[in-house]
Write an enzyme that holds these catalytic residues in place. Sequence first.
Site, short mmCIF file in Angstrom:
data_model
loop_
_atom_site.label_atom_id
_atom_site.label_comp_id
_atom_site.label_asym_id
_atom_site.label_seq_id
_atom_site.Cartn_x
_atom_site.Cartn_y
_atom_site.Cartn_z
N LYS A 26 55.32 46.78 64.05
CA LYS A 26 54.21 47.15 64.95
C LYS A 26 52.88 46.93 64.24
O LYS A 26 51.97 46.29 64.77
CB LYS A 26 54.32 48.62 65.34
CG LYS A 26 53.08 49.22 65.97
CD LYS A 26 53.23 50.66 66.39
CE LYS A 26 52.85 51.65 65.35
NZ LYS A 26 51.42 51.96 65.22
N ASN A 27 52.78 47.44 62.99
CA ASN A 27 51.49 47.41 62.31
C ASN A 27 51.14 46.08 61.66
O ASN A 27 50.09 45.95 61.05
CB ASN A 27 51.41 48.56 61.28
CG ASN A 27 51.28 49.90 62.00
OD1 ASN A 27 50.90 49.95 63.16
ND2 ASN A 27 51.60 50.97 61.30
N CYS A 121 47.46 58.34 67.26
CA CYS A 121 48.16 59.54 66.81
C CYS A 121 47.18 60.61 66.31
O CYS A 121 46.26 60.32 65.57
CB CYS A 121 49.10 59.19 65.67
SG CYS A 121 50.40 58.08 66.21
N ARG A 126 40.63 60.74 61.37
CA ARG A 126 40.56 59.29 61.67
C ARG A 126 39.09 58.86 61.84
O ARG A 126 38.66 58.44 62.91
CB ARG A 126 41.37 58.92 62.91
CG ARG A 126 42.72 59.53 63.10
CD ARG A 126 43.84 59.19 62.16
NE ARG A 126 44.20 57.83 61.90
CZ ARG A 126 45.16 57.15 62.54
NH1 ARG A 126 45.75 57.70 63.55
NH2 ARG A 126 45.48 55.92 62.17
N ASP A 312 54.19 57.21 56.87
CA ASP A 312 54.85 57.07 58.18
C ASP A 312 56.32 57.46 58.13
O ASP A 312 56.95 57.61 59.18
CB ASP A 312 54.72 55.64 58.71
CG ASP A 312 53.29 55.30 59.07
OD1 ASP A 312 52.98 54.12 59.30
OD2 ASP A 312 52.46 56.24 59.09
N ARG A 406 55.83 53.90 71.88
CA ARG A 406 54.67 53.12 71.42
C ARG A 406 55.08 52.22 70.26
O ARG A 406 54.46 51.18 70.02
CB ARG A 406 53.54 54.04 70.94
CG ARG A 406 52.73 54.70 72.00
CD ARG A 406 51.56 55.44 71.38
NE ARG A 406 50.82 54.58 70.47
CZ ARG A 406 50.05 55.05 69.47
NH1 ARG A 406 49.94 56.35 69.29
NH2 ARG A 406 49.38 54.23 68.69
C1 EPZ Z 1 47.46 52.43 58.85
O1 EPZ Z 1 46.48 53.36 59.14
C2 EPZ Z 1 48.55 52.55 59.91
N1 EPZ Z 1 48.02 52.26 61.24
C3 EPZ Z 1 49.12 53.98 59.90
O2 EPZ Z 1 50.25 53.98 60.78
C4 EPZ Z 1 49.63 54.30 58.50
O3 EPZ Z 1 50.03 55.65 58.50
C5 EPZ Z 1 48.51 54.09 57.48
O4 EPZ Z 1 48.02 52.73 57.57
C6 EPZ Z 1 49.00 54.29 56.07
O5 EPZ Z 1 49.99 53.37 55.79
C7 EPZ Z 1 47.87 50.96 61.61
O6 EPZ Z 1 48.10 50.03 60.87
C8 EPZ Z 1 47.40 50.75 63.03
P1 EPZ Z 1 43.06 55.25 58.72
P2 EPZ Z 1 45.04 53.27 58.41
O7 EPZ Z 1 42.87 55.99 60.00
O8 EPZ Z 1 45.21 53.18 56.93
C9 EPZ Z 1 40.19 57.14 55.73
C10 EPZ Z 1 51.55 54.63 62.59
O9 EPZ Z 1 52.20 55.66 62.84
N2 EPZ Z 1 39.13 56.49 56.52
O10 EPZ Z 1 42.14 54.16 58.42
O11 EPZ Z 1 44.25 52.23 59.04
C11 EPZ Z 1 40.98 58.17 56.52
O12 EPZ Z 1 40.33 59.41 56.54
C12 EPZ Z 1 50.16 54.74 61.99
O13 EPZ Z 1 51.96 53.45 62.80
C13 EPZ Z 1 37.81 56.81 56.24
O14 EPZ Z 1 37.49 57.63 55.37
O15 EPZ Z 1 44.56 54.72 58.74
C14 EPZ Z 1 42.28 58.19 55.74
O16 EPZ Z 1 42.13 58.99 54.60
C15 EPZ Z 1 49.72 56.17 61.79
N3 EPZ Z 1 36.83 56.20 56.98
C16 EPZ Z 1 42.46 56.74 55.30
O17 EPZ Z 1 41.16 56.15 55.35
C17 EPZ Z 1 37.11 55.27 57.94
O18 EPZ Z 1 36.17 54.71 58.54
C18 EPZ Z 1 43.40 55.96 56.21
O19 EPZ Z 1 43.09 56.31 57.54
C19 EPZ Z 1 38.47 54.97 58.20
C20 EPZ Z 1 39.47 55.59 57.48
#
Ligand code: EPZ
Length: 434
Positions: A26-27, A121, A126, A312, A406
Amino acid sequence: MSNTFVIKGLEGERALHGSVAVTGAKNAALKAIAATVLFRDTVTLTNIPLINDTERMFELLKDMGAEVSNPKKGTYTVFIPQKFSSDLTPSIAKRMRASVVATGPVLARFGKVSFPHPGGCVIGARPLDLFVDGFEKMGAIVTMKEDRYFVEAKGGLKGAEFFLKNKSVTVTETFMMAGVLAKGTTVIKNAAMEPEIADLAAFLNTCGAKIVGVGTPTITIKGGKLLSGKGHTYKTMPDRIEAGSFLVLGALAARELHITNCNPAHLESPIEILRSAGVGIEVKKTEIIVRAPSRLMAVDIKTHEYPGFPTDLQAPMTVFLTQAEGESKVFETIFEGRLNYTEALASMGAQITMMDPHRALVRGKSSLRGRKLMSPDLRAGLAFVIAAIIAKGESVIHNVDTTIDRGYENIDSRLRAIGVDIKRAEIISENPIN
Ligand code: EPZ
């Protein structure tokens, strides 16, 4: 699509057997779909999982003007015409976090983009500050009206160097894609290193991009012109989180389960941890064979960016730990809201003590009883399915269509095929636990 699973528990029996093929990730797929905006001609994408989120990402691009065809299951072609909107349709984009990665390619190609605060989620705050900061560093102006961001880069994006204060997969991917069309060189420091990013970069590079350093903390992208999909086909990598979820299920309840079409190299951390808990795991090139042992040992888990233990898989692994003898610590280091589901597990009989929003103590072995449950998100929802499968009695899991469906293609029929008693139903939920 009906909204409920009814599962009859195995009551601790190790009865699952046979083989289950893992679908495309998916990702990875969601970002490849967004990346089609970087191409001047038609792009062919294959092994795309048939899940709500990929359907939604295609719907988003089509609503903005993309021409999408679906010649056969899992294969799509996408063409982005010059007449293409730069506004991500809020009603669609709001429903999944991954839509945010489309902002990079749209802004880089059309010089502007608008988007809502993406949903997805509910596992933590986020935030979007790294996106805003990165766009500004690349020369764009960001304004906000109601709950939409408006970003404009007159004269196009300029390459920039930035250090991500938090590792974020979607931030890394968004700016890797923006850098493909920016003027000059973009350097992303403290970049995420998840395999899905390498999967995307490899495809973009075959189509003309110049991306180096993926899989290391520093990614460098030399900006150039629109890419071409001519003669190239993208094949989505196997979903390591789906493979890991089946691995945890097999470790709990399989006589012998073959997990095929997967890439074990992406699962070294979960495999090591399960082996240390006493699980029999055989690894082949594209297959994992797992057998549930009679006794499981307690083991601590700490989620971490790749190649550490994936967040995850934290919820499915916590279900596993309820069956291990002794005390296991669960430390969720990435998302502050990703242990909320443990209350529902406790209602099934699990002995889980929350130490703080990031840490839980799990005592085992406890026998679980079937319950009425509400799936809170994609990954905890799958964890509830695993808990229901090993529990005593029947469980009813609501909200399946807006969570589990999803991210897991046809999960109920694939579980039935390996011996799970699971049915889909349309039931109005009366105050289930979640
Ligand atoms: C990706 O999220 C995945 N989602 C997530 O999968 C996965 O859990 C995660 O990577 C870790 O492997 C997708 O690829 C669509 P973030 P990611 O919201 O890293 C901080 C699933 O179930 N942050 O960016 O993109 C935030 O607070 C999902 O498939 C900022 O500080 O997630 C966190 O600490 C859940 N500022 C970290 O980055 C920002 O502007 C990651 O959060 C954005 C993020």
